[in-house]
Write a protein that holds these residues in place. Structure first.
Motif, PDB file in Angstrom:
ATOM      1  N   THR A   1      12.522  -6.436  50.232  1.00 35.45           N
ATOM      2  CA  THR A   1      12.560  -4.977  50.095  1.00 35.45           C
ATOM      3  C   THR A   1      11.200  -4.331  49.871  1.00 35.45           C
ATOM      4  N   LEU A   2      10.240  -5.050  49.315  1.00 36.11           N
ATOM      5  CA  LEU A   2       8.946  -4.446  49.026  1.00 36.11           C
ATOM      6  C   LEU A   2       7.930  -4.750  50.118  1.00 36.11           C
ATOM      7  N   LYS A   3       7.130  -3.768  50.413  1.00 36.39           N
ATOM      8  CA  LYS A   3       6.115  -3.896  51.454  1.00 36.39           C
ATOM      9  C   LYS A   3       5.042  -4.904  51.037  1.00 36.39           C
ATOM     10  N   HIS A   4       4.640  -5.752  51.953  1.00 41.20           N
ATOM     11  CA  HIS A   4       3.594  -6.777  51.775  1.00 41.20           C
ATOM     12  C   HIS A   4       4.001  -7.903  50.818  1.00 41.20           C
ATOM     13  N   MET A   5       5.215  -7.864  50.297  1.00 36.96           N
ATOM     14  CA  MET A   5       5.568  -8.893  49.329  1.00 36.96           C
ATOM     15  C   MET A   5       5.761 -10.251  49.984  1.00 36.96           C
ATOM     16  N   ASP A   6       6.008 -10.268  51.305  1.00 31.83           N
ATOM     17  CA  ASP A   6       6.156 -11.554  51.980  1.00 31.83           C
ATOM     18  C   ASP A   6       4.826 -12.301  52.067  1.00 31.83           C
ATOM     19  N   TYR A   7       3.700 -11.603  51.889  1.00 32.75           N
ATOM     20  CA  TYR A   7       2.419 -12.304  51.829  1.00 32.75           C
ATOM     21  C   TYR A   7       2.276 -13.040  50.499  1.00 32.75           C
ATOM     22  N   PHE A   8       2.701 -12.429  49.417  1.00 35.31           N
ATOM     23  CA  PHE A   8       2.534 -13.033  48.096  1.00 35.31           C
ATOM     24  C   PHE A   8       3.635 -14.047  47.776  1.00 35.31           C
ATOM     25  N   ILE A   9       4.867 -13.727  48.123  1.00 31.80           N
ATOM     26  CA  ILE A   9       5.996 -14.623  47.848  1.00 31.80           C
ATOM     27  C   ILE A   9       6.331 -15.353  49.138  1.00 31.80           C
ATOM     28  N   ARG A  10       6.073 -16.643  49.164  1.00 31.12           N
ATOM     29  CA  ARG A  10       6.215 -17.429  50.382  1.00 31.12           C
ATOM     30  C   ARG A  10       7.260 -18.523  50.190  1.00 31.12           C
TER      31      ARG A  10
ATOM     32  N   GLU B   1     -10.226  -6.221  47.685  1.00 30.72           N
ATOM     33  CA  GLU B   1      -9.835  -4.842  47.926  1.00 30.72           C
ATOM     34  C   GLU B   1      -8.573  -4.761  48.781  1.00 30.72           C
ATOM     35  N   GLU B   2      -8.428  -5.671  49.729  1.00 31.86           N
ATOM     36  CA  GLU B   2      -7.228  -5.676  50.553  1.00 31.86           C
ATOM     37  C   GLU B   2      -5.998  -6.066  49.719  1.00 31.86           C
ATOM     38  N   LEU B   3      -6.160  -7.030  48.808  1.00 33.68           N
ATOM     39  CA  LEU B   3      -5.053  -7.401  47.931  1.00 33.68           C
ATOM     40  C   LEU B   3      -4.652  -6.228  47.047  1.00 33.68           C
TER      41      LEU B   3
END
Length: 481
Positions: free
Chosen positions: A297-306, A35-37
């Motif tokens: 530029t996108l919010k939370h994308m640094d969690y997915f793209i490392r 759910e958080e993802l």
């Protein structure tokens, strides 16, 4: 020795805790609740700032002026306003066409081939790469129409029965490109849509209004039953294997546009694999460029793209840069020692003529820069450095297509028929307009569909575990299928 799969105890020794923390830096070993993802992906779709709308407005204006307006002016005035004329009939239009078709191959490579080989690092960015394939094809597909001149008779390229017994010339590259692009665009769109179904259903259940209605229609009643998951995985696997030969065939056909001609410097048997390697090099570099921009530029994308994903893709770029250099110099050596005087003269002019700076920049950007930088793990994991390197590589790949086409056509067999090519404003404007169109489509898609395949990321996180073996911790991957 017994293997424990329960969470690692805080009482582990210091080296074991450090190993576990190092593993947590990887996305697959840093799980979060489903759910958080979902919430993170949906927030990235809704996070529109004034800068976003300014960018959309500016890009829309540039597309209307540079692409639509200039193309309309060229249709009204005639293709003579472009710089293409005897002896150079293929210029920036065909250069940009080959460039966009090459860019579009990366989505298939990153998604399909890495899926076939079960490369786990592909999971968070497969959709971003597949979107690049679709939008790159959409931009490239305009150029056969633009270069046609009389665009209102474009249907003459379509091999369909008609009462006038008018059939297209199957020896024409325009017909080959039409068939190749149509096939690849249809197959890549289906391949993009299949893995999108679960995420469209996720968006359907978390939106209201017009978005809910659109997602409901596109999700095709997806409920996530076991039978639906079974059929979806089967369909994705079938398409992953089927689309790979389509990818190779399409760019091989593009290379045949040149190789089957009686033009010095083009009639080479190595053009097929050479074009494919170049397409993958430019495409994977473009994927890295896009991922860096999305991450910033996108919010939370640094969690997915490392950094681990930039690192893995950077290794691929280095490998394909070496492969491209091999095919490039192989083509030159065979042509040089083949004894064909026209080809020798063309190769000499590439390095010594008035446009030799294009040739040297191509080698510097495609060979020197990757070989001097991408061997370093620190550089591969630095987003701004990877952005600069990959942008320069794609500039070099554009120069490579420019070298193959107008720089080669200008000096053929008869010296009295030689000429130099100078792109004019309409050509440069239309080429820039298609770049703006590509970026605009990506900006709009980033707020309309989930750019991260949440179900694939969650599936990978469930398969990856950190287990304790004796006094240390090691990664473990389960087989889900």
């Amino acid at each position: 020795m017994a293997v424990e799969t329960q969470p690692v105890s805080p009482a582990l020794n210091q080296p074991a805790r450090e190993e576990e923390e190092a593993l947590r830096e990887q996305l697959m070993f840093d799980p979060r609740p489903r759910e958080e993802l979902n919430r993170m992906v949906m927030e990235s779709m809704y996070s529109t700032s004034p800068r976003y709308w300014v960018a959309v407005g500016v890009l829309t204006a540039l597309v209307l002026v540079c692409l639509v307006g200039m193309w309309g002016y060229m249709i009204f005035t005639g293709i003579g306003i472009a710089g293409i004329r005897k002896p150079i009939y293929w210029g920036v239009f065909i250069v940009t066409f080959v460039f966009w078709i090459g860019i579009s191959h990366a989505g298939t490579f990153v998604s399909a081939i890495l899926r076939v080989f079960k490369a786990e690092f592909r999971r968070p960015f497969t959709r971003a790469a597949e979107l690049m394939t679709t939008f790159g094809l959409a931009a490239g597909a305009l150029y056969p129409l633009i270069h046609l001149g009389r665009v209102w008779v474009f249907y003459w390229m379509i091999p369909y029965p008609n009462a006038r017994w008018l059939w297209p010339n199957f020896r024409s590259p325009l017909v080959w490109d039409f068939l190749a692009i149509t096939t690849y665009l249809l197959s890549s769109t289906i391949y993009l849509y299949l893995p999108l179904l679960p995420d469209l259903a996720m968006a359907r259940d978390r939106t209201q209004g017009w978005r809910h209605a659109v997602y409901k229609a596109l999700a095709l009643g997806w409920r996530g039953t076991e039978a639906e998951w079974f059929r979806l995985r089967k369909a994705i696997n079938i398409f992953a294997f089927a689309i790979i030969p389509v990818m190779f065939s399409v760019h091989t056909i593009v290379s045949w546009d040149f190789a089957v001609g009686q033009v010095g410097g083009w009639n080479s048997t190595i053009f097929g694999p050479y074009f494919i390697i170049g397409a993958i090099l430019s495409g994977v570099s473009a994927v890295i460029t896009i991922l860096v921009i999305l991450r910033a530029t996108l919010k939370h994308m640094d969690y997915f793209i490392r950094p681990e994903h930039l690192d893995a893709l950077g290794k691929l770029v280095l490998v394909f840069s070496m492969a491209w250099a091999y095919f490039f110099f192989n083509d030159y050596l065979v042509s040089w020692y083949g004894g064909y005087e026209v080809t020798r003269r063309i190769l000499t002019l590439h390095a010594t003529g008035p446009t030799a700076w294009v040739w040297y920049c191509m080698l510097f950007f495609n060979v020197v820069i990757p070989w001097l930088t991408l061997w370093s793990r620190k550089i591969r994991r630095t987003p701004w450095a990877m952005f600069i390197i990959t942008v320069l590589i794609n500039v070099g790949m554009y120069f490579e297509r420019y070298t193959i086409i107008p720089m080669t056509l200008g000096h053929q067999r008869f010296p009295f028929d030689w000429g130099e090519y100078s792109p004019r404003l309409p050509e440069i404007s239309i080429a820039f307009g298609t770049l703006c169109l590509f970026i605009l489509l990506y900006l709009l898609a980033s707020r309309l569909i989930p750019l991260v395949p949440v179900w694939e990321v969650r599936e990978g996180q469930e398969a990856h575990k950190v287990v304790k073996v004796g006094k240390t911790v090691v990664p473990s991957v389960s087989e889900l299928e």
